[in-house]
Design an enzyme around this catalytic site. Structure first.
Site, PDB file in Angstrom:
ATOM      1  N   GLY A   7       0.848  -1.194   0.000  1.00  0.00           N
ATOM      2  CA  GLY A   7       0.000   0.000   0.000  1.00  0.00           C
ATOM      3  C   GLY A   7       0.878   1.237   0.000  1.00  0.00           C
ATOM      4  O   GLY A   7       1.267   1.725   1.057  1.00  0.00           O
ATOM      5  N   GLY A   9       0.355   4.412  -0.761  1.00  0.00           N
ATOM      6  CA  GLY A   9      -0.321   5.714  -0.840  1.00  0.00           C
ATOM      7  C   GLY A   9       0.570   6.751  -0.172  1.00  0.00           C
ATOM      8  O   GLY A   9       1.800   6.598  -0.145  1.00  0.00           O
ATOM      9  N   GLY A  12       2.371   5.082   2.987  1.00  0.00           N
ATOM     10  CA  GLY A  12       3.237   3.980   2.548  1.00  0.00           C
ATOM     11  C   GLY A  12       4.425   4.507   1.761  1.00  0.00           C
ATOM     12  O   GLY A  12       5.560   4.047   1.940  1.00  0.00           O
ATOM     13  N   ASN A 103      -5.380   3.047   9.694  1.00  0.00           N
ATOM     14  CA  ASN A 103      -6.484   3.605  10.478  1.00  0.00           C
ATOM     15  C   ASN A 103      -7.504   2.518  10.763  1.00  0.00           C
ATOM     16  O   ASN A 103      -7.617   1.549  10.014  1.00  0.00           O
ATOM     17  CB  ASN A 103      -7.224   4.680   9.657  1.00  0.00           C
ATOM     18  CG  ASN A 103      -6.638   6.078   9.830  1.00  0.00           C
ATOM     19  OD1 ASN A 103      -5.833   6.334  10.717  1.00  0.00           O
ATOM     20  ND2 ASN A 103      -7.055   6.976   8.958  1.00  0.00           N
ATOM     21  N   ALA A 129       1.039  12.987   5.854  1.00  0.00           N
ATOM     22  CA  ALA A 129       1.486  12.954   4.458  1.00  0.00           C
ATOM     23  C   ALA A 129       0.275  13.065   3.549  1.00  0.00           C
ATOM     24  O   ALA A 129      -0.793  12.556   3.859  1.00  0.00           O
ATOM     25  CB  ALA A 129       2.238  11.663   4.169  1.00  0.00           C
ATOM     26  N   LYS A 185      -6.197   6.251  18.955  1.00  0.00           N
ATOM     27  CA  LYS A 185      -6.178   6.770  17.585  1.00  0.00           C
ATOM     28  C   LYS A 185      -7.542   6.559  16.922  1.00  0.00           C
ATOM     29  O   LYS A 185      -8.034   7.423  16.198  1.00  0.00           O
ATOM     30  CB  LYS A 185      -5.069   6.066  16.780  1.00  0.00           C
ATOM     31  CG  LYS A 185      -4.989   6.428  15.304  1.00  0.00           C
ATOM     32  CD  LYS A 185      -4.423   7.816  15.079  1.00  0.00           C
ATOM     33  CE  LYS A 185      -4.585   8.355  13.666  1.00  0.00           C
ATOM     34  NZ  LYS A 185      -3.947   7.607  12.622  1.00  0.00           N
ATOM     35  N   ASN A 193     -13.139  12.101  11.341  1.00  0.00           N
ATOM     36  CA  ASN A 193     -13.207  11.719   9.925  1.00  0.00           C
ATOM     37  C   ASN A 193     -14.588  11.814   9.290  1.00  0.00           C
ATOM     38  O   ASN A 193     -14.750  12.469   8.262  1.00  0.00           O
ATOM     39  CB  ASN A 193     -12.616  10.315   9.735  1.00  0.00           C
ATOM     40  CG  ASN A 193     -11.112  10.295   9.985  1.00  0.00           C
ATOM     41  OD1 ASN A 193     -10.594  11.099  10.741  1.00  0.00           O
ATOM     42  ND2 ASN A 193     -10.408   9.372   9.361  1.00  0.00           N
ATOM     43  N   ASN A 252      -5.628  20.199   6.929  1.00  0.00           N
ATOM     44  CA  ASN A 252      -5.797  18.902   6.238  1.00  0.00           C
ATOM     45  C   ASN A 252      -7.266  18.596   6.021  1.00  0.00           C
ATOM     46  O   ASN A 252      -8.101  18.923   6.862  1.00  0.00           O
ATOM     47  CB  ASN A 252      -5.294  17.740   7.097  1.00  0.00           C
ATOM     48  CG  ASN A 252      -3.803  17.614   7.102  1.00  0.00           C
ATOM     49  OD1 ASN A 252      -3.103  18.529   6.701  1.00  0.00           O
ATOM     50  ND2 ASN A 252      -3.322  16.481   7.572  1.00  0.00           N
ATOM     51  N   SER A 255      -8.601  11.801   5.986  1.00  0.00           N
ATOM     52  CA  SER A 255      -8.489  10.767   4.947  1.00  0.00           C
ATOM     53  C   SER A 255      -9.870  10.380   4.414  1.00  0.00           C
ATOM     54  O   SER A 255     -10.043  10.145   3.222  1.00  0.00           O
ATOM     55  CB  SER A 255      -7.749   9.543   5.488  1.00  0.00           C
ATOM     56  OG  SER A 255      -8.353   9.089   6.667  1.00  0.00           O
TER      57      SER A 255
HETATM   58  O1  PAF Z   1      -7.385   9.758   8.948  1.00  0.00           O
HETATM   59  C1  PAF Z   1      -6.895  10.891   9.075  1.00  0.00           C
HETATM   60  O2  PAF Z   1      -7.163  11.823   8.303  1.00  0.00           O
HETATM   61  C2  PAF Z   1      -5.896  11.123  10.189  1.00  0.00           C
HETATM   62  O3  PAF Z   1      -5.779   9.944  10.918  1.00  0.00           O
HETATM   63  C3  PAF Z   1      -6.213  12.308  11.098  1.00  0.00           C
HETATM   64  C4  PAF Z   1      -5.407  12.175  12.365  1.00  0.00           C
HETATM   65  C5  PAF Z   1      -7.686  12.412  11.439  1.00  0.00           C
HETATM   66  C6  PAF Z   1      -5.720  13.595  10.492  1.00  0.00           C
HETATM   67  O4  PAF Z   1      -6.348  13.965   9.315  1.00  0.00           O
END
Ligand code: PAF
Length: 303
Positions: A7, A9, A12, A103, A129, A185, A193, A252, A255
């Site tokens: 993987g 991505g 990875g 995750n 990343a 986590k 998310n 960000n 994901s």
């Molecule tokens: O999945 C994700 O996006 C990450 O684990 C996190 C910590 C929520 C940051 O964007």
């Protein structure tokens, strides 16, 4: 320690690139042909603090190419863990180990059932990343990685892998009990998310309104109750930790947000969906996670 990353991505590729740069014998395995072709021809481009460097890497779509590996790191989306586990089983050297830094919950159990519990390590990484395009990532932030044996037993393999990663500038701590850390986590992903994915906001914007803060806090509290019912002691300040991570990754897109934007299947089943299933099994009500799961499933079904 011959290493295969399954993987390649954003995460990875980052781990593959950093390990290769440190002189390790590494192969990156991925099904995305265009990405692998760029990696083969031009190398991996890593953008870090405004500078870009190119690292020549070994990359392939052919699972037979890398040969046997002492360490296999799984970074595929949780939907593909079983396929990755079968590939890993075929590639694993006799005393090799598999590490999942994915995750969601359930990945380590799938790996343990496929290759045997003694060979499975799990963990979390707080590196950031982003995949910018084929062969190209942005390293958004350096932070600690934490790993441990998934099932009880000799912790030497985890200590060896932690040393190996740390020597490659991937600062890694080995812990005796990894489960609470993987749960912590999970709770962060539960609080960030699906809400960001459903509302098209960036992680930091989750904190702008009392409504989204309350929704996030409620989802995290439900999941913490499920953890406690399983005898897992998650940190007592998980809502604050979740908000702190939303703040530190403010610009960000989560994901799951990126998956929804690109009309890809999400990891909902291994994140909020996992809590819904566990809550049901334990006779606990989890209406917030149930609703978030249903809404993401609905969104996915209508892409
Ligand atoms: O999945 C994700 O996006 C990450 O684990 C996190 C910590 C929520 C940051 O964007």
């Amino acid at each position: 320690m011959k290493t295969v990353i399954i993987g390649a991505g954003a995460m990875g590729s980052l781990f593959g690139g950093l390990l290769t740069e440190a002189g390790a014998d590494v192969w990156m395995l991925d099904v995305w042909k265009e990405h692998v072709e760029v990696l083969q021809k031009e190398g991996l481009s890593i953008e870090w603090e405004g500078c870009t460097r190119i690292i020549p890497v070994n990359a392939t779509t052919d699972m037979h190419k890398p040969g046997k590996a002492d360490l296999i790191i799984i970074f595929v989306k949780s939907l593909h863990t079983q396929v990755a586990a079968d590939t890993a089983a075929a590639l694993l050297a006799e005393h090799g180990v598999i590490l999942t830094l994915q995750n969601g919950m359930g990945n380590a159990d799938i790996l343990a059932e496929t290759v045997g519990g003694r060979q499975v390590l799990a963990g979390t990484t707080a590196h950031g990343a982003t995949l910018l395009g084929p062969g190209c990532i942005r390293h958004a932030g350096k932070a600690t990685t934490c790993i441990g044996m998934w099932r009880e037993g000799d912790s030497h393999p985890a200590a060896r892998v932690a040393d190996f990663l740390t020597q490659a500038a991937i600062q890694t701590d080995m812990v005796e009990e990894i489960r609470p850390i993987v749960w912590n986590k999970l709770l962060v992903n539960i609080g960030i998310n699906s809400i960001t994915a459903l509302t098209s906001i960036q992680n930091g914007q989750l904190l702008d309104l009392p409504q989204t803060r309350a929704l996030s806090a409620a989802a995290v509290a439900e999941a913490a109750a499920v953890a406690e019912a399983q005898g897992i002691h998650v940190a007592t300040d998980m809502v604050e930790q979740t908000f702190a991570i939303a703040k530190s990754t403010a610009s960000n897109r989560s994901s799951m947000g990126q998956d929804v934007d690109a009309l890809r299947p999400t990891e909902i089943s291994a994140i909020n969906g996992f809590i819904v299933r566990e809550a049901k099994r334990l006779g606990i009500d989890a209406p917030v996670n149930r609703t978030l799961t249903t809404l993401i499933e609905t969104l996915q079904a209508h892409y």
